[in-house]
Write a protein that holds these residues in place. Structure first.
Motif, PDB file in Angstrom:
ATOM      1  N   ASN A  56       0.539  -1.180   0.175  1.00  0.00           N
ATOM      2  CA  ASN A  56       0.169  -0.022  -0.138  1.00  0.00           C
ATOM      3  C   ASN A  56       1.032   0.984   0.077  1.00  0.00           C
ATOM      4  O   ASN A  56       1.793   1.350   0.097  1.00  0.00           O
ATOM      5  N   PRO A  57       0.599   2.254  -1.084  1.00  0.00           N
ATOM      6  CA  PRO A  57       1.493   3.392  -1.210  1.00  0.00           C
ATOM      7  C   PRO A  57       2.007   4.028   0.004  1.00  0.00           C
ATOM      8  O   PRO A  57       2.460   4.781   0.491  1.00  0.00           O
ATOM      9  N   LYS A  58       0.528   4.291   1.231  1.00  0.00           N
ATOM     10  CA  LYS A  58       0.254   5.443   2.119  1.00  0.00           C
ATOM     11  C   LYS A  58       1.472   4.618   3.253  1.00  0.00           C
ATOM     12  O   LYS A  58       1.552   5.542   4.331  1.00  0.00           O
ATOM     13  N   VAL A  59       1.454   2.409   2.867  1.00  0.00           N
ATOM     14  CA  VAL A  59       2.462   2.339   4.501  1.00  0.00           C
ATOM     15  C   VAL A  59       3.680   2.205   3.871  1.00  0.00           C
ATOM     16  O   VAL A  59       4.813   1.820   4.185  1.00  0.00           O
ATOM     17  N   LEU A  60       4.058   2.268   2.268  1.00  0.00           N
ATOM     18  CA  LEU A  60       5.112   1.960   2.445  1.00  0.00           C
ATOM     19  C   LEU A  60       5.791   3.929   2.097  1.00  0.00           C
ATOM     20  O   LEU A  60       6.757   4.262   2.743  1.00  0.00           O
ATOM     21  N   GLN A  61       4.367   4.882   2.186  1.00  0.00           N
ATOM     22  CA  GLN A  61       5.195   6.335   2.373  1.00  0.00           C
ATOM     23  C   GLN A  61       6.019   6.022   4.451  1.00  0.00           C
ATOM     24  O   GLN A  61       6.651   6.515   4.588  1.00  0.00           O
ATOM     25  N   TYR A  62       4.589   5.364   4.901  1.00  0.00           N
ATOM     26  CA  TYR A  62       5.194   5.333   5.865  1.00  0.00           C
ATOM     27  C   TYR A  62       6.819   4.519   6.704  1.00  0.00           C
ATOM     28  O   TYR A  62       7.555   5.502   7.279  1.00  0.00           O
ATOM     29  N   MET A  64       8.909   4.417   4.548  1.00  0.00           N
ATOM     30  CA  MET A  64      10.236   5.243   4.775  1.00  0.00           C
ATOM     31  C   MET A  64      10.431   6.440   5.105  1.00  0.00           C
ATOM     32  O   MET A  64      11.542   7.108   5.268  1.00  0.00           O
ATOM     33  N   GLY A  65       9.343   6.833   6.073  1.00  0.00           N
ATOM     34  CA  GLY A  65      10.037   8.192   6.626  1.00  0.00           C
ATOM     35  C   GLY A  65       9.701   9.331   6.140  1.00  0.00           C
ATOM     36  O   GLY A  65      10.393  10.334   6.610  1.00  0.00           O
ATOM     37  N   HIS A  66       8.806   9.464   5.063  1.00  0.00           N
ATOM     38  CA  HIS A  66       8.556  10.658   4.501  1.00  0.00           C
ATOM     39  C   HIS A  66       7.996  11.290   4.867  1.00  0.00           C
ATOM     40  O   HIS A  66       6.150  10.404   4.814  1.00  0.00           O
ATOM     41  N   SER A  67       7.197  12.960   4.476  1.00  0.00           N
ATOM     42  CA  SER A  67       5.785  13.223   5.046  1.00  0.00           C
ATOM     43  C   SER A  67       5.416  13.275   4.204  1.00  0.00           C
ATOM     44  O   SER A  67       3.855  13.267   3.907  1.00  0.00           O
ATOM     45  N   GLU A  68       5.390  13.215   2.701  1.00  0.00           N
ATOM     46  CA  GLU A  68       5.073  13.349   1.215  1.00  0.00           C
ATOM     47  C   GLU A  68       4.830  12.582   0.923  1.00  0.00           C
ATOM     48  O   GLU A  68       6.132  11.801   0.390  1.00  0.00           O
ATOM     49  N   ILE A  69       3.830  11.581   0.469  1.00  0.00           N
ATOM     50  CA  ILE A  69       3.623  10.965  -0.649  1.00  0.00           C
ATOM     51  C   ILE A  69       3.761  10.770  -2.003  1.00  0.00           C
ATOM     52  O   ILE A  69       4.959   9.953  -2.501  1.00  0.00           O
TER      53      ILE A  69
END
Length: 93
Positions: A56-62, A64-69
């Motif tokens: 899931n892209p939002k899980v991947l964002q989390y 990776m520690g990125h504040s922006e998708i």
């Protein structure tokens, strides 16, 4: 967490030096050299592989520690024609 010989956490520079030594040793032994590999290259590879696997892209964002998708999807995720074709084939069944 990985610690150095003094019990302190390893920082990016430690990993950079480890990778440099590994690549140099490999290239001194084998005829076909490998290109420069860094921990940051591994970070991009991890992100791309997780996206390719369907995370899931939002899980991947989390993760990776990125504040922006957009950073996760546009900077760290490197997918191409093969992945697009596979996805289109999957959806057309």
């Amino acid at each position: 967490m990985y610690l150095d010989k003094n019990g302190m956490p390893l920082v990016a520079l430690h990993w950079e030096h480890y990778f440099q030594r590994i690549v140099a040793k490999f290239n001194s032994i084998y005829k076909e050299e490998i290109p420069k590999v860094t921990p940051h290259v591994c970070r991009h590879t991890f992100c791309s592989n997780q996206a390719r696997a369907g995370m899931n892209p939002k899980v991947l964002q989390y993760v990776m520690g990125h504040s922006e998708i957009g950073v996760t999807l546009n900077t760290y995720t490197h997918l191409g024609f093969e992945e697009a074709r596979e996805e289109m084939n999957r959806l057309s069944v």
